[in-house]
Design a protein around this motif. Structure first.
Motif, mmCIF file in Angstrom:
data_model
loop_
_atom_site.group_PDB
_atom_site.id
_atom_site.type_symbol
_atom_site.label_atom_id
_atom_site.label_comp_id
_atom_site.label_asym_id
_atom_site.label_seq_id
_atom_site.Cartn_x
_atom_site.Cartn_y
_atom_site.Cartn_z
ATOM 1 N N GLY A 47 -2.184 -14.481 5.729
ATOM 2 C CA GLY A 47 -2.994 -15.369 4.905
ATOM 3 C C GLY A 47 -2.333 -15.733 3.589
ATOM 4 O O GLY A 47 -3.019 -16.037 2.604
ATOM 5 N N GLY A 48 -0.987 -15.716 3.584
ATOM 6 C CA GLY A 48 -0.245 -16.141 2.397
ATOM 7 C C GLY A 48 -0.138 -15.109 1.300
ATOM 8 O O GLY A 48 0.381 -15.392 0.211
ATOM 9 N N LYS A 49 -0.572 -13.864 1.564
ATOM 10 C CA LYS A 49 -0.532 -12.839 0.513
ATOM 11 C C LYS A 49 -0.359 -11.457 1.133
ATOM 12 O O LYS A 49 -1.051 -11.112 2.094
ATOM 13 N N GLY A 50 0.589 -10.672 0.592
ATOM 14 C CA GLY A 50 0.768 -9.320 1.100
ATOM 15 C C GLY A 50 2.112 -8.732 0.722
ATOM 16 O O GLY A 50 2.985 -9.420 0.175
ATOM 17 N N ASP A 51 2.278 -7.444 1.011
ATOM 18 C CA ASP A 51 3.502 -6.711 0.712
ATOM 19 C C ASP A 51 4.251 -6.411 2.015
ATOM 20 O O ASP A 51 3.692 -5.800 2.939
ATOM 21 N N VAL A 52 5.496 -6.819 2.066
ATOM 22 C CA VAL A 52 6.296 -6.723 3.292
ATOM 23 C C VAL A 52 7.562 -5.929 3.019
ATOM 24 O O VAL A 52 8.175 -6.074 1.950
ATOM 25 N N VAL A 53 7.961 -5.097 3.981
ATOM 26 C CA VAL A 53 9.269 -4.454 3.913
ATOM 27 C C VAL A 53 10.156 -5.073 4.985
ATOM 28 O O VAL A 53 9.672 -5.494 6.045
ATOM 29 N N VAL A 54 11.448 -5.120 4.696
ATOM 30 C CA VAL A 54 12.424 -5.759 5.591
ATOM 31 C C VAL A 54 13.492 -4.748 5.976
ATOM 32 O O VAL A 54 14.085 -4.100 5.114
ATOM 33 N N LYS B 78 8.997 -18.515 0.075
ATOM 34 C CA LYS B 78 8.782 -19.146 -1.227
ATOM 35 C C LYS B 78 7.518 -20.001 -1.212
ATOM 36 O O LYS B 78 7.208 -20.656 -0.222
ATOM 37 N N GLY B 79 6.805 -19.959 -2.324
ATOM 38 C CA GLY B 79 5.567 -20.706 -2.428
ATOM 39 C C GLY B 79 4.353 -19.930 -1.972
ATOM 40 O O GLY B 79 3.221 -20.426 -2.060
ATOM 41 N N SER B 80 4.569 -18.712 -1.473
ATOM 42 C CA SER B 80 3.458 -17.865 -1.048
ATOM 43 C C SER B 80 3.390 -16.639 -1.959
ATOM 44 O O SER B 80 4.237 -16.433 -2.824
ATOM 45 N N GLU B 81 2.373 -15.827 -1.726
ATOM 46 C CA GLU B 81 2.241 -14.565 -2.456
ATOM 47 C C GLU B 81 2.633 -13.380 -1.576
ATOM 48 O O GLU B 81 2.235 -12.241 -1.846
ATOM 49 N N VAL B 82 3.403 -13.660 -0.538
ATOM 50 C CA VAL B 82 3.967 -12.586 0.273
ATOM 51 C C VAL B 82 5.228 -12.087 -0.427
ATOM 52 O O VAL B 82 6.148 -12.867 -0.689
ATOM 53 N N ALA C 162 8.053 5.679 13.635
ATOM 54 C CA ALA C 162 7.893 6.222 12.283
ATOM 55 C C ALA C 162 6.464 6.039 11.784
ATOM 56 O O ALA C 162 5.879 6.940 11.166
ATOM 57 N N ILE C 163 5.906 4.876 12.047
ATOM 58 C CA ILE C 163 4.517 4.602 11.636
ATOM 59 C C ILE C 163 3.554 5.537 12.363
ATOM 60 O O ILE C 163 2.626 6.101 11.764
ATOM 61 N N LYS C 164 3.791 5.741 13.655
ATOM 62 C CA LYS C 164 2.935 6.618 14.453
ATOM 63 C C LYS C 164 2.977 8.042 13.935
ATOM 64 O O LYS C 164 1.919 8.697 13.769
ATOM 65 N N GLN C 165 4.180 8.544 13.665
ATOM 66 C CA GLN C 165 4.305 9.921 13.192
ATOM 67 C C GLN C 165 3.686 10.120 11.815
ATOM 68 O O GLN C 165 3.155 11.193 11.511
ATOM 69 N N ALA C 166 3.744 9.075 10.999
ATOM 70 C CA ALA C 166 3.178 9.166 9.645
ATOM 71 C C ALA C 166 1.663 8.985 9.643
ATOM 72 O O ALA C 166 0.997 9.276 8.639
ATOM 73 N N GLY C 167 1.127 8.471 10.740
ATOM 74 C CA GLY C 167 -0.311 8.247 10.818
ATOM 75 C C GLY C 167 -0.810 7.175 9.870
ATOM 76 O O GLY C 167 -1.979 7.208 9.436
ATOM 77 N N ARG C 168 0.030 6.208 9.573
ATOM 78 C CA ARG C 168 -0.341 5.142 8.632
ATOM 79 C C ARG C 168 -1.150 4.063 9.343
ATOM 80 O O ARG C 168 -0.778 3.608 10.424
ATOM 81 N N SER C 169 -2.235 3.629 8.686
ATOM 82 C CA SER C 169 -3.101 2.601 9.265
ATOM 83 C C SER C 169 -3.143 1.323 8.436
ATOM 84 O O SER C 169 -3.811 0.362 8.810
ATOM 85 N N ASP C 170 -2.407 1.304 7.315
ATOM 86 C CA ASP C 170 -2.442 0.127 6.442
ATOM 87 C C ASP C 170 -1.552 -0.999 6.964
ATOM 88 O O ASP C 170 -1.747 -2.168 6.620
ATOM 89 N N ILE C 171 -0.560 -0.676 7.807
ATOM 90 C CA ILE C 171 0.399 -1.681 8.284
ATOM 91 C C ILE C 171 -0.252 -2.502 9.388
ATOM 92 O O ILE C 171 -0.598 -2.000 10.453
ATOM 93 N N LYS C 172 -0.412 -3.770 9.119
ATOM 94 C CA LYS C 172 -1.145 -4.658 10.031
ATOM 95 C C LYS C 172 -0.339 -5.013 11.271
ATOM 96 O O LYS C 172 -0.867 -5.117 12.373
#
Length: 314
Positions: free
Chosen positions: A150-157, A178-182, A228-238
């Motif tokens: 939706g044009g906004k968020g925090d991303v890792v690469v 560019k032009g977004s809030e990502v 890695a996400i599974k082992q960490a039990g993280r649920s914030d990553i969409k």
């Protein structure tokens, strides 16, 4: 000259008509590719071997030799050996562009038609170049990430290797945001390896309490990221967005897996396209010289079935 795969098919480059007329016209195409040292190259080997059989059936006078090499030095030696067999054309995916440019130049000097796949040479000495769209992969990925968030968020690469292909992808991705809030809050190299990507993602998860999405431009690395996400039990990553078209990832897209909602193609089957075009040039006298860049197609649940190869190792 840039053509898309769909255009090539529409032009009838793969037509069977007249194959019988070629029966007495014996020619040899050598295919030199890296050994299957990771998922994508495993796919390259699979598609090269399958296409070799198809082409020999289509053109009865044709012999296709597929040779894999574990490294650049071995590939250079393989090219020398293949040339002694009296080849008419060479389809080559170089291990390393710098190391293989001169050996390929020597092959071309023997009046051999040269088709280079994926990794461009230091000097453009080839007759035909077939590759995926590296900037396009970054642009398509950025557009999808922006829309999905939706044009906004925090991303890792998670990047690949520090080479031109990776720079093209990442620069296009950053430009596309560019032009977004990502925002890209972190970026590291994962070396196109699932193990290295696993370690990088573990580091990201430790450093950043909130991550909305991961772009890793490669499906092998996406496997490590998901673990890695599974082992960490993280649920914030969409979601995680990879690339290339690994069958396991395409299947997840087909099945509606929310964590892998899409994929961006950089298909190992490009080697088959290169082989088809090379054979068409030899036998059907079609004007196949130039550069053919395949689309960086976005794979979604709607079209995933068209890109699913269950028998492929990748």
């Amino acid at each position: 000259m840039r053509k898309m795969l769909t255009g090539l098919m529409a032009a009838g480059l793969f037509a069977l008509a007249g194959a019988a007329a070629h029966a007495a016209d014996s020619k040899t195409i050598a295919v030199s590719i890296p050994a299957a040292d990771h998922g994508w190259t495993g796919g390259v080997v699979y598609h090269a071997q399958q296409e070799a059989k198809a082409l020999e059936a289509r053109y009865p006078g044709l012999k296709v030799i597929v040779k894999t090499s574990p490294d650049g030095a071995a590939q250079a030696n393989a090219l020398e050996d293949l040339t002694t067999q009296g080849i008419n054309a060479l389809v080559v995916l170089p291990h390393n562009s710098d190391e293989l440019t001169d050996p390929i130049r020597q092959v071309k000097g023997k009046n051999v038609f040269i088709t280079v796949v994926d990794r461009a040479l230091r000097d453009p000495i080839q007759d035909l170049y077939v590759a995926g769209n590296n900037p396009g992969l970054g642009t398509v990925s950025a557009a999808y990430v922006k829309e999905k968030l939706g044009g906004k968020g925090d991303v890792v690469v998670i990047r690949g290797l520090p080479i031109v292909i990776d720079e093209q992808r990442v620069n296009a991705f950053n430009e596309g945001l560019k032009g977004s809030e990502v925002k890209v809050i972190d970026s590291q190299f994962g070396n196109w390896s699932r193990d290295d990507a696993f370690k990088v993602m573990q580091d990201f998860l430790t450093k950043h309490p909130k991550i909305d999405a991961v772009w890793c431009q490669d499906d092998d690395m996406a496997v490590g990221v998901l673990e890695a996400i599974k082992q960490a039990g993280r649920s914030d990553i969409k979601f995680v967005l990879g690339g290339a078209g690994m069958k396991d990832m395409v299947k997840k897209v087909m099945d509606g897996d929310a964590t892998i909602p899409a994929d961006v193609l950089y298909p190992p089957a490009m080697v088959a396209v290169a082989m088809d075009l090379t054979a068409a040039g030899l036998y059907d006298k079609l004007p196949v010289r130039g550069s053919y860049i395949l689309d960086a197609t976005l794979v979604t649940k709607d079209n995933a079935k068209d890109f699913y190869y269950p028998d492929s190792p990748f």
